[in-house]
Design a protein around this motif. Structure first.
Motif, PDB file in Angstrom:
ATOM      1  N   GLY A  59      14.360  70.093  25.767  1.00 51.07           N
ATOM      2  CA  GLY A  59      14.861  69.767  27.088  1.00 51.07           C
ATOM      3  C   GLY A  59      16.145  70.516  27.380  1.00 51.07           C
ATOM      4  N   SER A  60      16.794  70.103  28.459  1.00 52.00           N
ATOM      5  CA  SER A  60      18.058  70.710  28.867  1.00 52.00           C
ATOM      6  C   SER A  60      19.186  69.736  28.578  1.00 52.00           C
ATOM      7  N   VAL A  61      20.189  70.206  27.872  1.00 51.60           N
ATOM      8  CA  VAL A  61      21.344  69.377  27.525  1.00 51.60           C
ATOM      9  C   VAL A  61      22.615  70.172  27.709  1.00 51.60           C
ATOM     10  N   GLN A  62      23.713  69.465  27.815  1.00 54.68           N
ATOM     11  CA  GLN A  62      25.008  70.128  27.877  1.00 54.68           C
ATOM     12  C   GLN A  62      25.507  70.397  26.460  1.00 54.68           C
ATOM     13  N   ALA A  63      26.376  71.370  26.359  1.00 57.03           N
ATOM     14  CA  ALA A  63      26.985  71.684  25.067  1.00 57.03           C
ATOM     15  C   ALA A  63      27.609  70.427  24.476  1.00 57.03           C
ATOM     16  N   GLY A  64      27.395  70.272  23.162  1.00 57.01           N
ATOM     17  CA  GLY A  64      27.891  69.090  22.484  1.00 57.01           C
ATOM     18  C   GLY A  64      26.866  67.973  22.377  1.00 57.01           C
ATOM     19  N   GLY A  65      25.773  68.120  23.085  1.00 59.33           N
ATOM     20  CA  GLY A  65      24.738  67.102  23.077  1.00 59.33           C
ATOM     21  C   GLY A  65      23.833  67.183  21.860  1.00 59.33           C
ATOM     22  N   SER A  66      22.877  66.264  21.828  1.00 59.82           N
ATOM     23  CA  SER A  66      21.945  66.173  20.708  1.00 59.82           C
ATOM     24  C   SER A  66      20.507  66.090  21.215  1.00 59.82           C
ATOM     25  N   LEU A  67      19.604  66.570  20.369  1.00 61.84           N
ATOM     26  CA  LEU A  67      18.175  66.443  20.621  1.00 61.84           C
ATOM     27  C   LEU A  67      17.479  66.261  19.286  1.00 61.84           C
ATOM     28  N   ARG A  68      16.337  65.583  19.303  1.00 61.14           N
ATOM     29  CA  ARG A  68      15.496  65.517  18.118  1.00 61.14           C
ATOM     30  C   ARG A  68      14.124  66.061  18.485  1.00 61.14           C
ATOM     31  N   LEU A  69      13.749  67.121  17.812  1.00 60.43           N
ATOM     32  CA  LEU A  69      12.445  67.724  18.019  1.00 60.43           C
ATOM     33  C   LEU A  69      11.451  67.126  17.025  1.00 60.43           C
ATOM     34  N   SER A 121      25.679  68.532  18.200  1.00 57.80           N
ATOM     35  CA  SER A 121      26.720  69.496  18.585  1.00 57.80           C
ATOM     36  C   SER A 121      26.106  70.800  19.084  1.00 57.80           C
ATOM     37  N   LEU A 122      25.155  70.673  19.966  1.00 56.49           N
ATOM     38  CA  LEU A 122      24.435  71.852  20.449  1.00 56.49           C
ATOM     39  C   LEU A 122      25.354  72.799  21.209  1.00 56.49           C
ATOM     40  N   LYS A 123      25.055  74.087  21.051  1.00 61.39           N
ATOM     41  CA  LYS A 123      25.828  75.150  21.678  1.00 61.39           C
ATOM     42  C   LYS A 123      24.919  75.978  22.575  1.00 61.39           C
ATOM     43  N   PRO A 124      25.485  76.667  23.553  1.00 66.51           N
ATOM     44  CA  PRO A 124      24.638  77.523  24.409  1.00 66.51           C
ATOM     45  C   PRO A 124      23.806  78.525  23.607  1.00 66.51           C
ATOM     46  N   GLU A 125      24.332  78.994  22.489  1.00 73.80           N
ATOM     47  CA  GLU A 125      23.593  79.959  21.679  1.00 73.80           C
ATOM     48  C   GLU A 125      22.416  79.334  20.934  1.00 73.80           C
ATOM     49  N   ASP A 126      22.266  78.019  21.005  1.00 74.85           N
ATOM     50  CA  ASP A 126      21.096  77.354  20.434  1.00 74.85           C
ATOM     51  C   ASP A 126      19.911  77.377  21.398  1.00 74.85           C
ATOM     52  N   THR A 127      20.134  77.859  22.610  1.00 71.45           N
ATOM     53  CA  THR A 127      19.053  77.956  23.583  1.00 71.45           C
ATOM     54  C   THR A 127      17.944  78.853  23.049  1.00 71.45           C
ATOM     55  N   ALA A 128      16.723  78.300  22.988  1.00 70.38           N
ATOM     56  CA  ALA A 128      15.601  79.037  22.405  1.00 70.38           C
ATOM     57  C   ALA A 128      14.327  78.218  22.534  1.00 70.38           C
ATOM     58  N   THR A 146       8.623  74.193  21.791  1.00 72.59           N
ATOM     59  CA  THR A 146       9.286  73.336  22.773  1.00 72.59           C
ATOM     60  C   THR A 146      10.618  73.984  23.134  1.00 72.59           C
ATOM     61  N   GLN A 147      10.906  74.061  24.409  1.00 71.25           N
ATOM     62  CA  GLN A 147      12.075  74.799  24.885  1.00 71.25           C
ATOM     63  C   GLN A 147      13.325  73.928  24.825  1.00 71.25           C
ATOM     64  N   VAL A 148      14.376  74.492  24.278  1.00 70.07           N
ATOM     65  CA  VAL A 148      15.688  73.851  24.264  1.00 70.07           C
ATOM     66  C   VAL A 148      16.642  74.745  25.051  1.00 70.07           C
ATOM     67  N   THR A 149      17.305  74.171  26.030  1.00 72.41           N
ATOM     68  CA  THR A 149      18.269  74.904  26.843  1.00 72.41           C
ATOM     69  C   THR A 149      19.590  74.154  26.822  1.00 72.41           C
ATOM     70  N   VAL A 150      20.637  74.839  26.388  1.00 72.01           N
ATOM     71  CA  VAL A 150      21.954  74.226  26.274  1.00 72.01           C
ATOM     72  C   VAL A 150      22.888  74.918  27.262  1.00 72.01           C
ATOM     73  N   SER A 151      23.469  74.147  28.147  1.00 76.06           N
ATOM     74  CA  SER A 151      24.374  74.705  29.143  1.00 76.06           C
ATOM     75  C   SER A 151      25.826  74.410  28.762  1.00 76.06           C
ATOM     76  N   SER A 152      26.693  75.321  29.151  1.00 74.72           N
ATOM     77  CA  SER A 152      28.118  75.169  28.797  1.00 74.72           C
ATOM     78  C   SER A 152      28.859  74.346  29.835  1.00 74.72           C
TER      79      SER A 152
END
Length: 117
Positions: free
Chosen positions: A10-20, A86-93, A111-117
């Motif tokens: 999904g789409s999260v802001q920097a610093g957020g968390s996701l579980r795939l 602690s997701l970072k924009p560079e984790d977008t993939a 599954t798409q992960v998008t991290v916005s700053s």
């Protein structure tokens, strides 16, 4: 027929968390090692992010995400997980799970992960 189905992106802001999650079917999941990889946009090479042994006892995490990502599995649920903090924009993939059977690699659709700053 081997099938791997990822979810949880999904789409999260920097610093957020996701579980795939990656749910496996068509083979004896508990007998196979599993990996998570990612491919960033722009034609970058796929990067191995994590490895978990068939028992779940042994894990390896890439240096680029060490301390933020963990890989685990639940053999009773035929599922491998990638917990990301602690997701970072560079984790977008696009994140994909994989197993190897003999000489063949089997991948999920990702599954798409998008991290916005």
């Amino acid at each position: 027929q081997v099938q791997l189905v990822e979810s949880g992106g999904g789409s999260v802001q920097a610093g957020g968390s996701l579980r795939l999650s990656c749910v496996a079917s068509g083979f004896s999941f508990k007998d196979f090692d599993m990996t998570w990889s990612r491919q960033a946009p722009g034609g970058k090479e796929r990067e191995l992010v994590g490895y978990v042994s068939k028992s779940g006892v042994s894990t390896i995490i890439a240096d680029s995400v060490k301390g933020r990502f963990t890989i685990s599995r639940d053999n009773a649920k035929n599922t491998v997980y990638l917990q990301m903090h602690s997701l970072k924009p560079e984790d977008t993939a696009l994140y994909s799970c994989k197993t190897r059977w003999g000489f063949s690699d089997y991948w999920g659709q990702g599954t798409q992960v998008t991290v916005s700053s």
